[in-house]
Scaffold this active site. Structure first.
Site, PDB file in Angstrom:
ATOM      1  N   ASP A 100      36.529  -4.870   3.988  1.00 12.26           N
ATOM      2  CA  ASP A 100      37.773  -5.333   4.619  1.00 12.26           C
ATOM      3  C   ASP A 100      37.699  -6.759   5.131  1.00 12.26           C
ATOM      4  O   ASP A 100      36.653  -7.249   5.546  1.00 12.26           O
ATOM      5  CB  ASP A 100      38.191  -4.393   5.753  1.00 12.26           C
ATOM      6  CG  ASP A 100      37.073  -4.072   6.741  1.00 12.26           C
ATOM      7  OD1 ASP A 100      35.886  -4.173   6.371  1.00 12.26           O
ATOM      8  OD2 ASP A 100      37.378  -3.706   7.891  1.00 12.26           O
ATOM      9  N   GLU A 167      35.387  -1.456   8.203  1.00 10.98           N
ATOM     10  CA  GLU A 167      34.286  -1.744   9.137  1.00 10.98           C
ATOM     11  C   GLU A 167      34.801  -2.474  10.362  1.00 10.98           C
ATOM     12  O   GLU A 167      34.342  -2.224  11.484  1.00 10.98           O
ATOM     13  CB  GLU A 167      33.205  -2.579   8.436  1.00 10.98           C
ATOM     14  CG  GLU A 167      31.953  -2.816   9.266  1.00 10.98           C
ATOM     15  CD  GLU A 167      32.080  -3.962  10.258  1.00 10.98           C
ATOM     16  OE1 GLU A 167      31.462  -3.897  11.353  1.00 10.98           O
ATOM     17  OE2 GLU A 167      32.823  -4.929   9.962  1.00 10.98           O
ATOM     18  N   GLU A 168      35.761  -3.372  10.155  1.00 10.83           N
ATOM     19  CA  GLU A 168      36.267  -4.170  11.267  1.00 10.83           C
ATOM     20  C   GLU A 168      37.007  -3.328  12.304  1.00 10.83           C
ATOM     21  O   GLU A 168      37.186  -3.767  13.443  1.00 10.83           O
ATOM     22  CB  GLU A 168      37.193  -5.284  10.750  1.00 10.83           C
ATOM     23  CG  GLU A 168      36.520  -6.298   9.838  1.00 10.83           C
ATOM     24  CD  GLU A 168      35.474  -7.145  10.545  1.00 10.83           C
ATOM     25  OE1 GLU A 168      35.342  -7.034  11.780  1.00 10.83           O
ATOM     26  OE2 GLU A 168      34.785  -7.914   9.864  1.00 10.83           O
TER      27      GLU A 168
END
Length: 443
Positions: A100, A167-168
């Site tokens: 991402d 992930e963010e």
């Protein structure tokens, strides 16, 4: 302003003269792949996608893996990709890349910069950028897949490669695990990953035994008061004053309740209240980021935040039905990343034989977050390691150090890693470690 990428001919970061022949051969294979990999990187960089939206990026990873003979499953945990290659008996090794981008408008001014704009789920229009370097992660992932497929005669076991979403947002690893990553697919004995680094020169590799990245919690505090006219504060219970007391008292959690030998952070990143000069509002809102390494410290911090908020409200005479509401955003919690110490030291020593002592260095832990830690945390028998790969061009690093200026960090709209150096180094390092673990005759 430097070019979008340096020439592939300039990629060869000097290798130690004592590097084994196998390492030299692998480095040569990496360099052969670099023109094609850089074309993929350029595409990924120019077309970033936000968390939970990584459809195009996932499709690129899946298509590349299928061409190489992997068995590929898409839409695992949302947009996640799982590619499996079975090659006889041996260990199961998992290699992960996150996909991402971030809601950041790129300001590097480089050719090929992202011009993507989207409207988020929250209704905010924003640019999108790979400001954390996940485009280099995906590209190196493809490089590793290619090299492992081309060298099947040199290893035995099962290779599981995953493209992870979100992930963010601290959610992607959890979502993939909840969707059966370790039950629908072979459960790994080893998990490997890398992250590009904005704090040291391109082509260097950093490792941290033990805790490497922090627990990350997002906490919201709704501070309730009794509103009224600014000229008659005695008739109100001012939530701004109360929230300010809470902010001040929260600082004692780290300074007076946590041992100086333990690491912890409580930062109030947002304070919103009121709408007009002469009106005392009836509520204030605080947003916090809370960071730690151990679960014990994390629990103490979260419990302490709730205790302090309530205690300050009681001291301010707030009625019981107007007590502050403390909400921990459980869905976006990122657990600390813990590199298995002995395994980390073993892999670091191995990498030094190929890259040299000066290129493989131990780094202190940081308070950033990375949900890669979930993969090892899910089963304590799994050996886990994420390494850093430096992305700052050496000349820029040296100039900034000499001039005393700060370089762009990860998540900065100005972050422009030396992508060829990052990708080539990471591809070689991850492939070398994977082949060592799965090499025929390996212990």
């Amino acid at each position: 302003m430097r070019g979008f990428w340096v020439s592939v001919a300039a990629l060869a970061v000097s290798a130690p003269a004592f590097a084994p022949a196998s390492a030299q051969a692998l480095r040569g294979e990496v360099q052969e792949q670099m023109p094609s990999l850089m074309a993929i990187y350029q595409d990924l960089h120019a077309n970033p996608e936000l968390s939970f939206m990584e459809v195009r990026s996932a499709g690129i990873l899946a298509a590349e893996a299928r061409k190489l003979g992997f068995s590929v499953t898409e839409k695992v945990g949302g947009t996640g990709v799982v590619a499996v290659m079975k090659n006889g008996d041996g260990p199961v090794v998992m290699v992960r890349a996150d996909m991402d981008g971030l809601p950041v408008t790129e300001q590097t001014g480089l050719p090929g910069a992202s011009k993507v704009r989207v409207t988020t789920a929250e209704g905010v229009e924003t640019g999108v950028m790979h400001a954390c370097g996940h485009d280099t992660h995906m590209t190196a992932w493809i490089g590793v897949a290619r090299l492992m497929a081309a060298n099947k005669d040199k290893w035995s076991g099962t290779l599981v490669m995953i493209g992870q979403p979100a992930e963010e947002r601290g959610a992607g690893a959890r979502m993939m695990l909840e969707d059966g990553l370790y039950t629908r697919f072979p459960k790994p004995e080893y998990v490997l990953a890398f992250h590009d680094a904005a704090q040291f020169p391109a082509g260097k590799i950093g490792y941290t035994p033990g805790y490497a990245l922090a627990n990350v919690d997002s906490v919201d505090i709704l501070v309730k008061g009794v509103g009224g006219h600014g000229a008659y504060p005695q008739a109100t219970k001012d939530p701004i004053v109360l929230a300010s007391r809470i902010v001040g008292a929260l600082q004692t959690l780290v300074s007076r309740e946590i041992s100086p030998l333990d690491s912890a952070v409580v930062t109030v990143g947002s304070f919103h209240a009121g709408a007009k000069h002469n009106i005392i509002s009836d509520e204030a809102r605080l947003q916090l980021t809370v960071r730690s390494y151990t679960d014990t410290v994390r629990d103490h911090l979260l419990d302490g935040i709730a205790r302090i908020a309530k205690g300050e409200a009681i001291a301010a005479g707030i009625p019981d039905d107007r007590m502050p509401v403390v909400t921990v955003q459980r869905d976006e919690y990122t657990p600390a990343t813990y590199n298995t110490p002995a395994f980390t030291e073993e892999m670091a020593a191995f990498l030094k034989t190929s890259f040299g002592e000066e290129r493989v260095v131990q780094m202190p832990p940081v308070m950033g977050g990375e949900d890669f830690g979930r993969f090892g945390r899910e089963d304590k028998s799994i050996k886990s390691l994420i390494v850093w790969v430096g992305g700052v061009p050496q000349a820029e690093y040296d100039a900034a150090k000499k001039e005393g200026r700060t370089l762009p960090s990860l998540h900065s709209p100005f972050w422009a890693p030396d992508a060829p150096a990052v990708i080539s180094t990471a591809t070689e390092a991850l492939t070398a470690m994977t082949m060592k673990l799965m090499g025929k005759g390996a212990s």
